[in-house]
Motif scaffolding. Sequence first.
Motif, short mmCIF file in Angstrom:
data_model
loop_
_atom_site.label_atom_id
_atom_site.label_comp_id
_atom_site.label_asym_id
_atom_site.label_seq_id
_atom_site.Cartn_x
_atom_site.Cartn_y
_atom_site.Cartn_z
N VAL A 1 0.84 -1.20 0.00
CA VAL A 1 0.00 0.00 0.00
C VAL A 1 0.87 1.25 0.00
CG1 VAL A 1 -1.65 1.36 1.34
CG2 VAL A 1 -1.98 -1.10 1.10
N LEU A 2 1.88 1.29 0.86
CA LEU A 2 2.74 2.47 0.92
C LEU A 2 3.53 2.63 -0.38
CD1 LEU A 2 3.68 4.85 2.57
CD2 LEU A 2 5.42 3.38 3.64
N GLY A 3 3.86 1.51 -1.02
CA GLY A 3 4.54 1.59 -2.30
C GLY A 3 3.66 2.19 -3.37
N ASP A 4 2.44 1.73 -3.46
CA ASP A 4 1.52 2.25 -4.47
C ASP A 4 1.12 3.69 -4.16
OD1 ASP A 4 -0.35 0.88 -6.75
OD2 ASP A 4 -1.42 2.50 -5.75
N PHE A 5 1.02 3.99 -2.89
CA PHE A 5 0.54 5.29 -2.43
C PHE A 5 1.59 6.39 -2.52
CE2 PHE A 5 -0.23 7.76 1.70
CZ PHE A 5 -1.08 8.67 1.12
N ARG A 6 2.84 6.08 -2.07
CA ARG A 6 3.88 7.11 -2.01
C ARG A 6 5.21 6.69 -2.63
NH1 ARG A 6 2.62 11.14 1.70
NH2 ARG A 6 4.18 12.33 0.55
#
Length: 264
Positions: A61-66
């Motif tokens: 999620v953090l990869g896709d998000f930021r």
Amino acid sequence: MRTLRPSSEDEMVATFLAAELTSPRFKLSLTETLAKLGHPQALITQADLSDPVQNKQRRQVLGDFRGYRQNRELFTGFPEELSWQLEALTPPEFLNILYIDYSYWTALTNGTRRPTDAAQFIRHGGLVFDHLPTEDFLHLADLFRTGTTWEPLICVRAAPDTPLVVLEGHSRLTAMALAANQLPHETPSSSAPPQPSPAGPATRTTHPPSRCGRTSRCQCDAVRRRLDGLRVAQRRSIAPGEAGAQVGAARIHPTTEARPRSAI
């Protein structure tokens, strides 16, 4: 700074997402990312750090998000090999944390990146870039004074003798600087010790090891410019009057320089 306990990447990621989920600026984008990946908000709001599947999903999620671990956006050129620990900071130490090197925060501080200078600019009614108002920070400071709880900051540092730099939590840091008289005698924050040289004993050294193959005494200018601070985060809510953070020590190629985007 006083070391309280070790932390972890999984804890940092969970804290980062929990903080962004309550951010007016980032909440919508984060909830859209969760929906796109098919994950419930409970993955963040009820994080289980002992569950490896959940931890992997939150990294995704953090990869896709930021751009975490994808070498893009906020995490462009960001090192992957880190150690994390929770530290306790005194008010002067906490107020010496620097903002990320990004145009908005340098304008807010007249180039110093210091939250105390931002607080002075805001109190005098300053406009960022001569047109962006700063009253929202005053509102956040009032919330902090009245006991609103927030996630701890996430910070970074290059070496023991370099300043902490906030990676996530710029607005919270600004609000706390505006309400500095509410900071406790000692504030939870996490920090990373330098990594030992692969060729020597595990003793304190002047710089984390780099992928250039040199020891932890390497003084690569690019490393110091990139890791002008190191990660701070802690998986817990901040009690009224407190502020928290978590820091990691990193390995990074000496020619890598990142220009991360703002993290409010």
